[in-house]
Design a protein around this motif. Structure first.
Motif, PDB file in Angstrom:
ATOM      1  N   SER A  12       0.854  -1.378  -0.027  1.00 48.86           N
ATOM      2  CA  SER A  12      -0.055  -0.188   0.013  1.00 48.86           C
ATOM      3  C   SER A  12       0.816   1.275   0.004  1.00 48.86           C
ATOM      4  O   SER A  12       1.766   1.292   0.491  1.00 48.86           O
ATOM      5  CB  SER A  12      -0.841  -0.005   1.297  1.00 48.86           C
ATOM      6  N   ASN A  13       0.444   2.356  -0.619  1.00 47.93           N
ATOM      7  CA  ASN A  13       1.159   3.801  -0.742  1.00 47.93           C
ATOM      8  C   ASN A  13       2.445   3.542  -1.102  1.00 47.93           C
ATOM      9  O   ASN A  13       3.486   3.913  -0.397  1.00 47.93           O
ATOM     10  CB  ASN A  13       1.147   4.310   0.555  1.00 47.93           C
ATOM     11  N   SER A  14       3.057   2.444  -2.367  1.00 54.78           N
ATOM     12  CA  SER A  14       4.134   2.337  -2.440  1.00 54.78           C
ATOM     13  C   SER A  14       4.275   2.836  -4.044  1.00 54.78           C
ATOM     14  O   SER A  14       3.342   2.797  -4.807  1.00 54.78           O
ATOM     15  CB  SER A  14       4.416   0.814  -2.258  1.00 54.78           C
ATOM     16  N   SER A  15       5.663   2.815  -4.515  1.00 54.04           N
ATOM     17  CA  SER A  15       5.913   3.141  -5.843  1.00 54.04           C
ATOM     18  C   SER A  15       7.027   1.858  -6.184  1.00 54.04           C
ATOM     19  O   SER A  15       7.854   1.650  -5.636  1.00 54.04           O
ATOM     20  CB  SER A  15       6.639   4.646  -5.997  1.00 54.04           C
ATOM     21  N   ASP A 127      -2.640  10.810 -20.410  1.00 49.71           N
ATOM     22  CA  ASP A 127      -1.415  11.209 -19.605  1.00 49.71           C
ATOM     23  C   ASP A 127      -1.653  11.585 -18.136  1.00 49.71           C
ATOM     24  O   ASP A 127      -2.526  12.378 -17.785  1.00 49.71           O
ATOM     25  CB  ASP A 127      -0.509  12.451 -20.266  1.00 49.71           C
ATOM     26  N   PRO A 128      -1.140  10.595 -17.400  1.00 47.68           N
ATOM     27  CA  PRO A 128      -1.757  10.905 -15.848  1.00 47.68           C
ATOM     28  C   PRO A 128      -1.094  12.217 -15.268  1.00 47.68           C
ATOM     29  O   PRO A 128      -1.459  12.506 -14.361  1.00 47.68           O
ATOM     30  CB  PRO A 128      -1.249   9.728 -15.155  1.00 47.68           C
ATOM     31  N   LYS A 129      -0.275  12.771 -15.971  1.00 47.43           N
ATOM     32  CA  LYS A 129       0.399  13.854 -15.431  1.00 47.43           C
ATOM     33  C   LYS A 129       1.003  13.740 -14.302  1.00 47.43           C
ATOM     34  O   LYS A 129       0.805  14.218 -13.094  1.00 47.43           O
ATOM     35  CB  LYS A 129      -0.484  15.077 -15.386  1.00 47.43           C
ATOM     36  N   LEU A 130       1.946  12.888 -14.208  1.00 43.59           N
ATOM     37  CA  LEU A 130       2.979  12.646 -13.101  1.00 43.59           C
ATOM     38  C   LEU A 130       4.108  13.678 -12.990  1.00 43.59           C
ATOM     39  O   LEU A 130       4.499  14.235 -14.018  1.00 43.59           O
ATOM     40  CB  LEU A 130       3.480  11.316 -12.937  1.00 43.59           C
ATOM     41  N   GLY A 131       4.213  14.152 -11.742  1.00 38.83           N
ATOM     42  CA  GLY A 131       5.270  15.162 -11.349  1.00 38.83           C
ATOM     43  C   GLY A 131       6.752  14.453 -11.322  1.00 38.83           C
ATOM     44  O   GLY A 131       6.806  13.414 -11.879  1.00 38.83           O
ATOM     45  N   THR A 132       7.659  15.319 -10.997  1.00 38.99           N
ATOM     46  CA  THR A 132       9.008  14.663 -10.872  1.00 38.99           C
ATOM     47  C   THR A 132       9.237  13.718  -9.775  1.00 38.99           C
ATOM     48  O   THR A 132       8.567  13.840  -8.923  1.00 38.99           O
ATOM     49  CB  THR A 132       9.990  15.762 -11.008  1.00 38.99           C
ATOM     50  N   LEU A 133      10.215  12.599 -10.044  1.00 38.94           N
ATOM     51  CA  LEU A 133      10.334  11.675  -8.996  1.00 38.94           C
ATOM     52  C   LEU A 133      10.831  12.731  -7.643  1.00 38.94           C
ATOM     53  O   LEU A 133      11.606  13.546  -7.352  1.00 38.94           O
ATOM     54  CB  LEU A 133      11.586  11.053  -9.393  1.00 38.94           C
ATOM     55  N   THR A 134      10.155  12.272  -6.509  1.00 38.31           N
ATOM     56  CA  THR A 134       9.969  13.129  -5.297  1.00 38.31           C
ATOM     57  C   THR A 134      10.074  12.223  -4.101  1.00 38.31           C
ATOM     58  O   THR A 134       9.545  11.302  -4.080  1.00 38.31           O
ATOM     59  CB  THR A 134       8.871  13.989  -5.282  1.00 38.31           C
ATOM     60  N   GLN A 135      10.914  12.616  -2.988  1.00 39.03           N
ATOM     61  CA  GLN A 135      10.870  11.884  -1.880  1.00 39.03           C
ATOM     62  C   GLN A 135       9.837  12.366  -0.964  1.00 39.03           C
ATOM     63  O   GLN A 135       9.708  13.635  -0.873  1.00 39.03           O
ATOM     64  CB  GLN A 135      12.441  11.972  -1.268  1.00 39.03           C
ATOM     65  N   ASP A 136       9.225  11.616  -0.115  1.00 38.87           N
ATOM     66  CA  ASP A 136       8.123  12.060   0.773  1.00 38.87           C
ATOM     67  C   ASP A 136       8.692  12.898   1.920  1.00 38.87           C
ATOM     68  O   ASP A 136       9.946  13.058   2.123  1.00 38.87           O
ATOM     69  CB  ASP A 136       7.381  10.713   1.201  1.00 38.87           C
ATOM     70  N   ILE A 140      11.503   8.941   3.269  1.00 39.22           N
ATOM     71  CA  ILE A 140      11.310   7.332   3.383  1.00 39.22           C
ATOM     72  C   ILE A 140      11.222   6.728   2.076  1.00 39.22           C
ATOM     73  O   ILE A 140      11.896   5.779   1.702  1.00 39.22           O
ATOM     74  CB  ILE A 140      10.549   6.933   4.387  1.00 39.22           C
ATOM     75  N   THR A 141      10.251   7.143   1.253  1.00 43.97           N
ATOM     76  CA  THR A 141      10.089   6.642   0.069  1.00 43.97           C
ATOM     77  C   THR A 141       9.908   7.660  -1.115  1.00 43.97           C
ATOM     78  O   THR A 141      10.019   8.742  -0.930  1.00 43.97           O
ATOM     79  CB  THR A 141       8.574   6.171   0.021  1.00 43.97           C
ATOM     80  N   TRP A 142      10.190   7.092  -2.449  1.00 41.75           N
ATOM     81  CA  TRP A 142      10.131   8.020  -3.464  1.00 41.75           C
ATOM     82  C   TRP A 142       9.137   7.672  -4.230  1.00 41.75           C
ATOM     83  O   TRP A 142       8.518   6.656  -4.259  1.00 41.75           O
ATOM     84  CB  TRP A 142      11.435   7.755  -4.433  1.00 41.75           C
ATOM     85  N   GLY A 143       8.453   8.563  -5.032  1.00 40.24           N
ATOM     86  CA  GLY A 143       7.239   8.520  -5.917  1.00 40.24           C
ATOM     87  C   GLY A 143       6.950   9.700  -6.743  1.00 40.24           C
ATOM     88  O   GLY A 143       7.946  10.629  -6.797  1.00 40.24           O
ATOM     89  N   ASN A 173      -0.111  13.638   2.178  1.00 46.42           N
ATOM     90  CA  ASN A 173      -1.035  14.821   1.842  1.00 46.42           C
ATOM     91  C   ASN A 173      -2.401  14.288   1.989  1.00 46.42           C
ATOM     92  O   ASN A 173      -2.762  13.162   2.088  1.00 46.42           O
ATOM     93  CB  ASN A 173      -1.172  14.902   0.180  1.00 46.42           C
ATOM     94  N   SER A 174      -3.320  14.967   2.547  1.00 46.67           N
ATOM     95  CA  SER A 174      -4.722  14.519   3.032  1.00 46.67           C
ATOM     96  C   SER A 174      -5.601  14.254   1.710  1.00 46.67           C
ATOM     97  O   SER A 174      -5.240  14.718   0.682  1.00 46.67           O
ATOM     98  CB  SER A 174      -5.556  15.855   3.640  1.00 46.67           C
ATOM     99  N   ARG A 175      -6.386  13.234   1.928  1.00 48.15           N
ATOM    100  CA  ARG A 175      -7.185  12.692   1.015  1.00 48.15           C
ATOM    101  C   ARG A 175      -8.780  12.835   1.498  1.00 48.15           C
ATOM    102  O   ARG A 175      -8.712  12.553   2.650  1.00 48.15           O
ATOM    103  CB  ARG A 175      -6.856  11.251   0.614  1.00 48.15           C
ATOM    104  N   PRO A 176      -9.600  13.063   0.764  1.00 48.88           N
ATOM    105  CA  PRO A 176      -9.494  13.581  -0.560  1.00 48.88           C
ATOM    106  C   PRO A 176      -9.019  15.231  -0.478  1.00 48.88           C
ATOM    107  O   PRO A 176      -9.105  15.767   0.395  1.00 48.88           O
ATOM    108  CB  PRO A 176     -10.951  13.621  -0.900  1.00 48.88           C
ATOM    109  N   SER A 177      -8.475  15.442  -1.510  1.00 49.07           N
ATOM    110  CA  SER A 177      -8.020  17.143  -1.780  1.00 49.07           C
ATOM    111  C   SER A 177      -9.124  17.945  -2.438  1.00 49.07           C
ATOM    112  O   SER A 177      -8.932  18.906  -2.196  1.00 49.07           O
ATOM    113  CB  SER A 177      -6.818  17.084  -2.651  1.00 49.07           C
ATOM    114  N   GLY A 178     -10.133  17.423  -2.826  1.00 48.19           N
ATOM    115  CA  GLY A 178     -11.269  18.071  -3.445  1.00 48.19           C
ATOM    116  C   GLY A 178     -12.570  17.405  -2.816  1.00 48.19           C
ATOM    117  O   GLY A 178     -12.827  16.970  -1.633  1.00 48.19           O
TER     118      GLY A 178
END
Length: 181
Positions: A12-15, A127-136, A140-143, A173-178
Motif C-alpha cells: 500500500s502507498n508504494s511506488s 497522460d496521468p500527468k505525474l510530477g518529478t520523482l520526489t521523496q516523501d 523514506i520513500t520515493w514516488g 497529503n490529505s485525501r481527498p484533496s477536493g
C-alpha cells in the motif's frame, strides 16, 4: 524485479519505478501461489524480459487484488502483458480482481481482469500527468506525485480493499484533496 513472493503480500502507498525483471520474471512484482493485495500504489517504467508482466506477473493460481493504482509505461518483451500477465500458458494463470479505480495506459490489462472494478481507466492516450520523482516528507520513500492538473486527482476511492477509510496518500497529503477521492 523488485519483489518475488511465494506467499501472501500486502502493498500500500508504494511506488515501483524502473525495475527490470530477468528473462523469466516480472519487472516489479512476481507472485506465485499466494495473494497480492496492492492498493494506492504507482507502478511506472518497469520492464520484464521474455516472460512476465512489466509491472506484475502471477503464476500457479495466484490471486491479484488491485485498487487505486496507477500503471503507467510498464513494458515487456512478451507479446502481451505490459502491466499484468501470467508466467506461461502451461501454468495456472492468476485470478485478477479489480476493486476499482485503477489506471492503465493500455487496454491489454482489461483482457486479464476477471472481475472489473468501478471506474477503472484503460486509456493508452491519457497522460496521468505525474510530477518529478520526489521523496516523501519523511525522506523514506520515493514516488511521482500527481501534478495539479492531473485527471487522476480525486478520481480514486476513499476506501482501501478492506473498505477502511483512506485519509492520506504516500506523501502524507490529505485525501481527498477536493470533493472526492
Amino acid at each position: 524485479g523488485a519483489v518475488v513472493s511465494n506467499a501472501d503480500i500486502n502493498i500500500s502507498n508504494s511506488s515501483f519505478i524502473d525495475n527490470n525483471g530477468t528473462a523469466e520474471a516480472a519487472g516489479a512484482i512476481m507472485i506465485a501461489n499466494g495473494t497480492l493485495n496492492i492498493e494506492n500504489s504507482t507502478l511506472v517504467g518497469n520492464y520484464a524480459g521474455s516472460v512476465g508482466g512489466g509491472a506484475i506477473g502471477g503464476m500457479y493460481g495466484a490471486t491479484l487484488n488491485l485498487k487505486n493504482n496507477i500503471f503507467y509505461n510498464n513494458t515487456t518483451a512478451a507479446a502481451t502483458g505490459n502491466h499484468i500477465t501470467y508466467w506461461t500458458e502451461e501454468e495456472a494463470a492468476p485470478t485478477v480482481i479489480s476493486h476499482g479505480y485503477n489506471f492503465f495506459n493500455d487496454d491489454m490489462a482489461n483482457t486479464l481482469i476477471q472481475t472489473a472494478g468501478t471506474d477503472d481507466i484503460f486509456n493508452i492516450s491519457l497522460d496521468p500527468k505525474l510530477g518529478t520523482l520526489t521523496q516523501d516528507s519523511d525522506n523514506i520513500t520515493w514516488g511521482y506525485p500527481l501534478l495539479s492538473d492531473s485527471p487522476l486527482i480525486d478520481a480514486g476511492s476513499c476506501t482501501d480493499i478492506s473498505m477502511a477509510t483512506i485519509t492520506s496518500d504516500q506523501f502524507g497529503n490529505s485525501r481527498p484533496s477536493g470533493s472526492s477521492c
